[in-house]
Design an enzyme around this catalytic site. Sequence first.
Site, PDB file in Angstrom:
ATOM      1  N   TYR A 155     151.579  23.030 -57.055  1.00  0.00           N
ATOM      2  CA  TYR A 155     152.638  23.784 -57.738  1.00  0.00           C
ATOM      3  C   TYR A 155     153.981  23.588 -57.040  1.00  0.00           C
ATOM      4  O   TYR A 155     154.972  23.217 -57.685  1.00  0.00           O
ATOM      5  CB  TYR A 155     152.265  25.261 -57.762  1.00  0.00           C
ATOM      6  CG  TYR A 155     153.225  26.144 -58.525  1.00  0.00           C
ATOM      7  CD1 TYR A 155     153.375  26.011 -59.904  1.00  0.00           C
ATOM      8  CD2 TYR A 155     153.978  27.127 -57.880  1.00  0.00           C
ATOM      9  CE1 TYR A 155     154.249  26.828 -60.617  1.00  0.00           C
ATOM     10  CE2 TYR A 155     154.843  27.947 -58.586  1.00  0.00           C
ATOM     11  CZ  TYR A 155     154.977  27.796 -59.950  1.00  0.00           C
ATOM     12  OH  TYR A 155     155.846  28.610 -60.645  1.00  0.00           O
ATOM     13  N   GLN A 219     153.915  41.283 -45.351  1.00  0.00           N
ATOM     14  CA  GLN A 219     154.672  40.224 -46.026  1.00  0.00           C
ATOM     15  C   GLN A 219     155.553  40.843 -47.109  1.00  0.00           C
ATOM     16  O   GLN A 219     155.189  41.853 -47.717  1.00  0.00           O
ATOM     17  CB  GLN A 219     153.735  39.158 -46.614  1.00  0.00           C
ATOM     18  CG  GLN A 219     152.816  39.617 -47.715  1.00  0.00           C
ATOM     19  CD  GLN A 219     151.485  40.142 -47.216  1.00  0.00           C
ATOM     20  OE1 GLN A 219     151.398  40.716 -46.144  1.00  0.00           O
ATOM     21  NE2 GLN A 219     150.434  39.943 -48.008  1.00  0.00           N
TER      22      GLN A 219
END
Length: 337
Positions: A155, A219
Amino acid sequence: MTSRIRNQSVLVAGGAGFLGSHLCDRLLAEGARVLCIDNLLTGSLDNLERAFSHPRFEFILADVVKPLPGRITRRRFDRIYNLACAASPPLYQADPEHTLLTSVLGTKHLLDLSEAKAARFLLTSTSEIYGDPHVHPQPETYWGNVNSTGPRACYDEGKRCAETLSFDFDRAGRGEVRVARIFNTYGPRLSAEDGRVVSNLVSQALAGADITVFGDGSQTRSFCYVADLVGGLMALMEHDGPQPGPINLGNPTELTVRELVEVVLELTGSSSEVTHAPLPTDDPRRRRPDISKAATVLDWRPSTSLTQGLNATIDWFDQQARARKVASAADGVALSA
């Protein structure tokens, strides 16, 4: 912008997906004639329920990896939007070869079509081209930190190559190109199975299931509501003048996954417990767009608050869950009759 879009003939590749279907709806509302093409590997005709009610809408089943059929290439287009690619890691990693080819061959086929039709072309690229960034927030001038051989490379590198093709096409004078680098987007029509963080958290919270947090939840991500993002795409497509280069589209409000979990639990009233799973390979630790270029060039900024956007998303997921229960009960009655 409405006056410019009215009566345009627009091709939306990947238009049956989450983002593409919202774009189709908005273009139709602005008066465009829309042809949606999709291979339905990750998109769904259910997303196009509203679009199918428009006389100016048409759908063709097609895969942009293959040469486009004549019933597409024989038509006239003013604008071509390329949204054709799976966008969540579980889905684009399910067939990495096809994912890569969608970005490379698919973009090539659509660029050729845009040249033949003298149609302006917009590529939806991604914040993933920045990889696990060493620069924060990420401006368009940052070249990124991508693992070119990792499981996400199909991707990440596919989109980087698609950008290269698009800008080389533009530099060669073969047409007008616009490139949007999209950051995390959410809203109604997200699939509960596609593995994105918002859809995972909302569907698990509504079901009262354990909420899965990958890693320790520290994160960060920045979440843009789909209606805002679609407005940015259209503003970029309709931007005249010299080539603006790639433009980040996203919400610059940054929060940790842990903070997002707390907001979802509060809004859903869920008592779900949080469980932890290993962080996926090459998962970015921080993600936040620098949108100063979008603000300057396009006069675009997101306006939907996280609470507003999540409430709309939660309502949609709840309605879908209730509809599935009704359908399941009806099937059970039919089987027992």
